[in-house]
Design a protein around this motif. Structure first.
Motif, PDB file in Angstrom:
ATOM      1  N   ARG A 110       0.822  -1.207   0.000  1.00 14.62           N
ATOM      2  CA  ARG A 110       0.000   0.000   0.000  1.00 14.62           C
ATOM      3  C   ARG A 110       0.851   1.250   0.000  1.00 14.62           C
ATOM      4  N   GLY A 111       2.157   1.089  -0.175  1.00 17.57           N
ATOM      5  CA  GLY A 111       3.049   2.233  -0.139  1.00 17.57           C
ATOM      6  C   GLY A 111       3.357   2.781  -1.517  1.00 17.57           C
ATOM      7  N   LYS A 112       4.197   3.808  -1.538  1.00 17.95           N
ATOM      8  CA  LYS A 112       4.666   4.374  -2.786  1.00 17.95           C
ATOM      9  C   LYS A 112       5.810   3.519  -3.326  1.00 17.95           C
ATOM     10  N   VAL A 113       6.090   3.701  -4.605  1.00 19.80           N
ATOM     11  CA  VAL A 113       7.256   3.059  -5.201  1.00 19.80           C
ATOM     12  C   VAL A 113       8.308   4.137  -5.461  1.00 19.80           C
ATOM     13  N   ARG A 114       9.548   3.690  -5.645  1.00 15.48           N
ATOM     14  CA  ARG A 114      10.644   4.633  -5.918  1.00 15.48           C
ATOM     15  C   ARG A 114      11.346   4.255  -7.209  1.00 15.48           C
ATOM     16  N   TRP A 115      11.672   5.258  -8.000  1.00 12.35           N
ATOM     17  CA  TRP A 115      12.603   5.085  -9.101  1.00 12.35           C
ATOM     18  C   TRP A 115      13.971   5.480  -8.560  1.00 12.35           C
ATOM     19  N   VAL A 116      14.893   4.527  -8.591  1.00 12.59           N
ATOM     20  CA  VAL A 116      16.183   4.756  -7.952  1.00 12.59           C
ATOM     21  C   VAL A 116      17.316   4.630  -8.967  1.00 12.59           C
ATOM     22  N   LEU A 117      18.380   5.346  -8.701  1.00 17.16           N
ATOM     23  CA  LEU A 117      19.618   5.238  -9.461  1.00 17.16           C
ATOM     24  C   LEU A 117      20.466   4.164  -8.801  1.00 17.16           C
ATOM     25  N   ALA A 118      20.840   3.140  -9.570  1.00 15.18           N
ATOM     26  CA  ALA A 118      21.579   2.016  -9.002  1.00 15.18           C
ATOM     27  C   ALA A 118      22.769   1.648  -9.882  1.00 15.18           C
ATOM     28  N   VAL A 119      23.805   1.137  -9.231  1.00 16.04           N
ATOM     29  CA  VAL A 119      25.029   0.708  -9.908  1.00 16.04           C
ATOM     30  C   VAL A 119      25.415  -0.671  -9.378  1.00 16.04           C
ATOM     31  N   PRO A 120      26.319  -1.386 -10.058  1.00 13.10           N
ATOM     32  CA  PRO A 120      26.781  -2.668  -9.524  1.00 13.10           C
ATOM     33  C   PRO A 120      27.389  -2.522  -8.132  1.00 13.10           C
ATOM     34  N   GLU A 121      27.232  -3.552  -7.305  1.00 14.14           N
ATOM     35  CA  GLU A 121      27.735  -3.512  -5.931  1.00 14.14           C
ATOM     36  C   GLU A 121      29.217  -3.159  -5.857  1.00 14.14           C
ATOM     37  N   ASP A 122      30.007  -3.665  -6.815  1.00 14.37           N
ATOM     38  CA  ASP A 122      31.456  -3.432  -6.764  1.00 14.37           C
ATOM     39  C   ASP A 122      31.901  -2.189  -7.534  1.00 14.37           C
ATOM     40  N   SER A 123      30.944  -1.363  -7.949  1.00 16.16           N
ATOM     41  CA  SER A 123      31.289  -0.139  -8.682  1.00 16.16           C
ATOM     42  C   SER A 123      31.937   0.883  -7.755  1.00 16.16           C
ATOM     43  N   ASP A 124      32.836   1.692  -8.320  1.00 19.42           N
ATOM     44  CA  ASP A 124      33.480   2.769  -7.557  1.00 19.42           C
ATOM     45  C   ASP A 124      32.583   3.998  -7.439  1.00 19.42           C
ATOM     46  N   ASP A 173      26.334   1.471 -17.452  1.00 21.01           N
ATOM     47  CA  ASP A 173      27.113   1.713 -16.236  1.00 21.01           C
ATOM     48  C   ASP A 173      26.220   1.822 -15.008  1.00 21.01           C
ATOM     49  N   ALA A 174      24.980   2.254 -15.237  1.00 17.34           N
ATOM     50  CA  ALA A 174      24.026   2.425 -14.139  1.00 17.34           C
ATOM     51  C   ALA A 174      22.623   2.310 -14.704  1.00 17.34           C
ATOM     52  N   ILE A 175      21.650   2.168 -13.830  1.00 17.94           N
ATOM     53  CA  ILE A 175      20.253   2.114 -14.259  1.00 17.94           C
ATOM     54  C   ILE A 175      19.408   3.008 -13.363  1.00 17.94           C
ATOM     55  N   VAL A 176      18.264   3.417 -13.879  1.00 18.44           N
ATOM     56  CA  VAL A 176      17.219   4.024 -13.064  1.00 18.44           C
ATOM     57  C   VAL A 176      16.023   3.092 -13.182  1.00 18.44           C
ATOM     58  N   GLU A 177      15.664   2.466 -12.065  1.00 18.15           N
ATOM     59  CA  GLU A 177      14.657   1.411 -12.075  1.00 18.15           C
ATOM     60  C   GLU A 177      13.675   1.600 -10.922  1.00 18.15           C
ATOM     61  N   VAL A 178      12.447   1.103 -11.117  1.00 17.34           N
ATOM     62  CA  VAL A 178      11.420   1.222 -10.094  1.00 17.34           C
ATOM     63  C   VAL A 178      11.549   0.078  -9.098  1.00 17.34           C
ATOM     64  N   THR A 179      11.292   0.374  -7.827  1.00 16.84           N
ATOM     65  CA  THR A 179      11.372  -0.657  -6.791  1.00 16.84           C
ATOM     66  C   THR A 179      10.382  -0.367  -5.669  1.00 16.84           C
ATOM     67  N   GLU A 180       9.874  -1.434  -5.077  1.00 13.68           N
ATOM     68  CA  GLU A 180       9.049  -1.319  -3.870  1.00 13.68           C
ATOM     69  C   GLU A 180       9.877  -1.637  -2.638  1.00 13.68           C
ATOM     70  N   THR A 181      10.623  -2.725  -2.707  1.00  9.84           N
ATOM     71  CA  THR A 181      11.380  -3.195  -1.539  1.00  9.84           C
ATOM     72  C   THR A 181      12.886  -3.196  -1.753  1.00  9.84           C
ATOM     73  N   GLY A 182      13.318  -3.115  -3.006  1.00  8.89           N
ATOM     74  CA  GLY A 182      14.748  -3.180  -3.297  1.00  8.89           C
ATOM     75  C   GLY A 182      15.272  -4.599  -3.423  1.00  8.89           C
ATOM     76  N   SER A 183      14.418  -5.608  -3.214  1.00  8.39           N
ATOM     77  CA  SER A 183      14.885  -6.994  -3.208  1.00  8.39           C
ATOM     78  C   SER A 183      15.382  -7.442  -4.580  1.00  8.39           C
ATOM     79  N   SER A 184      14.706  -7.017  -5.645  1.00 12.25           N
ATOM     80  CA  SER A 184      15.128  -7.404  -6.988  1.00 12.25           C
ATOM     81  C   SER A 184      16.492  -6.807  -7.328  1.00 12.25           C
ATOM     82  N   LEU A 185      16.725  -5.579  -6.898  1.00 17.84           N
ATOM     83  CA  LEU A 185      18.024  -4.940  -7.145  1.00 17.84           C
ATOM     84  C   LEU A 185      19.132  -5.684  -6.398  1.00 17.84           C
ATOM     85  N   LYS A 186      18.859  -6.034  -5.155  1.00 23.40           N
ATOM     86  CA  LYS A 186      19.862  -6.771  -4.373  1.00 23.40           C
ATOM     87  C   LYS A 186      20.143  -8.131  -4.995  1.00 23.40           C
ATOM     88  N   ALA A 187      19.092  -8.783  -5.478  1.00 21.17           N
ATOM     89  CA  ALA A 187      19.259 -10.100  -6.087  1.00 21.17           C
ATOM     90  C   ALA A 187      20.144 -10.037  -7.326  1.00 21.17           C
TER      91      ALA A 187
END
Length: 289
Positions: free
Chosen positions: A92-106, A155-169
């Motif tokens: 029932r919450g809002k979603v976020r479009w976030v800027l994300a990069v690989p975990e090992d990125s500088d 190099d990076a993405i802007v993607e929608v997320t509710e929980t961030g679990s897909s990005l972490k995966a």
């Protein structure tokens, strides 16, 4: 008079159909058709992708539709926002479009991406975001599966997320929030200026909001002696103020209120300790504030 409603096809479809059913306007779909029927002969429904909803509402192909604030902003089109409906695919919450990069990125900040490729479905919003920061990046449209693009295809993405679990995966790390979004009920300007259609649209908004307010809430009814009333009221987290009425025995009162469903586990035993009797918990369909 016919009111044409656009229901978002895709990730929001099931949540929207469930919301319509709770609001008292179930829409019946056929897996092979983009049209849905309802019990109201004055309402026609059509399944349209959320990304395209604002376009068809603005053009007048449909009178009203449900889509995300993100896609309204992305379209740049002029529509009437009738109501905010805070729900998503899973929550029932809002979603976020976030800027994300690989975990090992500088990369630690958006400013570090100058000269890089950013993949996203939300191209206009992303370009505006980097322009405000005065960072020169190459924004590329992604047709889907955006999380798998870095580091080989972007190099990076802007993607929608509710929980961030897909990005972490997919071993991605969130840098910043680009945009917060929620579902909106939007209307065509001419349709909303029409008296009869506006009344129908406003009624739809009222019932959808009422169905949303009822989510995760339950009603409570109980009986209590007058001398124990204050103790019971001290336990109840009332929506506004509980309704109190006399029973046939003037020494007893009936109390009716609404509480969060999750609170019932703790509240009901405390009500019993406060000497409430005949406690009844019941589900709610709509709560109109």
């Amino acid at each position: 008079m016919k009111l044409r409603i656009g229901i978002p096809k895709g990730s929001l479809q099931e949540a929207t159909l469930q919301l319509f059913a709770r609001a008292g306007l179930p829409a019946y779909t056929n897996g092979r058709s983009y049209f849905a029927t309802t019990a109201d002969p004055e309402i026609d429904c059509m399944l349209i992708r959320a990304q395209e909803m604002a376009r068809y509402v603005e053009h007048g192909a449909i009178d009203v539709g449900l889509t995300g604030l993100d896609w309204v902003i992305e379209s740049g089109l002029e529509v009437v926002t009738v109501s905010d409906l805070i729900y998503a695919k899973r929550s029932r919450g809002k979603v976020r479009w976030v800027l994300a990069v690989p975990e090992d990125s500088d990369v630690e900040h958006a400013e570090n991406l100058a000269g890089c490729i950013v993949a996203t479905e939300l191209v206009k919003v992303t370009r505006d975001y980097f322009e405000r920061k005065e960072v020169d990046v190459r924004v590329e449209f992604s047709w889907g599966a955006t999380e798998v693009k870095p580091p080989m295809l972007a190099d990076a993405i802007v993607e929608v997320t509710e929980t961030g679990s897909s990005l972490k995966a997919n071993r991605l790390r969130i840098l910043e929030t680009v945009l917060e979004s929620n579902t909106q009920l939007i209307a065509n300007r001419c349709s909303y200026a029409d008296r009869d259609k506006r009344k129908k649209i406003d009624n739809l908004a009222l019932m959808l909001q009422g169905a949303m307010e009822a989510q995760d809430r339950v009603g409570l009814m109980l009986n209590v002696r007058k001398e124990n009333l204050q103790g019971v009221l001290a336990v109840l987290p009332a929506l506004q103020k509980p309704t109190i009425s006399h029973l046939s025995d003037q020494e007893w009162l009936a109390v009716n209120t609404v509480i969060d469903e999750g609170a019932a586990w703790e509240v009901i035993p405390r009500l019993k300790e406060a000497r409430a009797e005949g406690i009844v918990e019941y589900p709610l369909n709509k709560v109109v504030l």
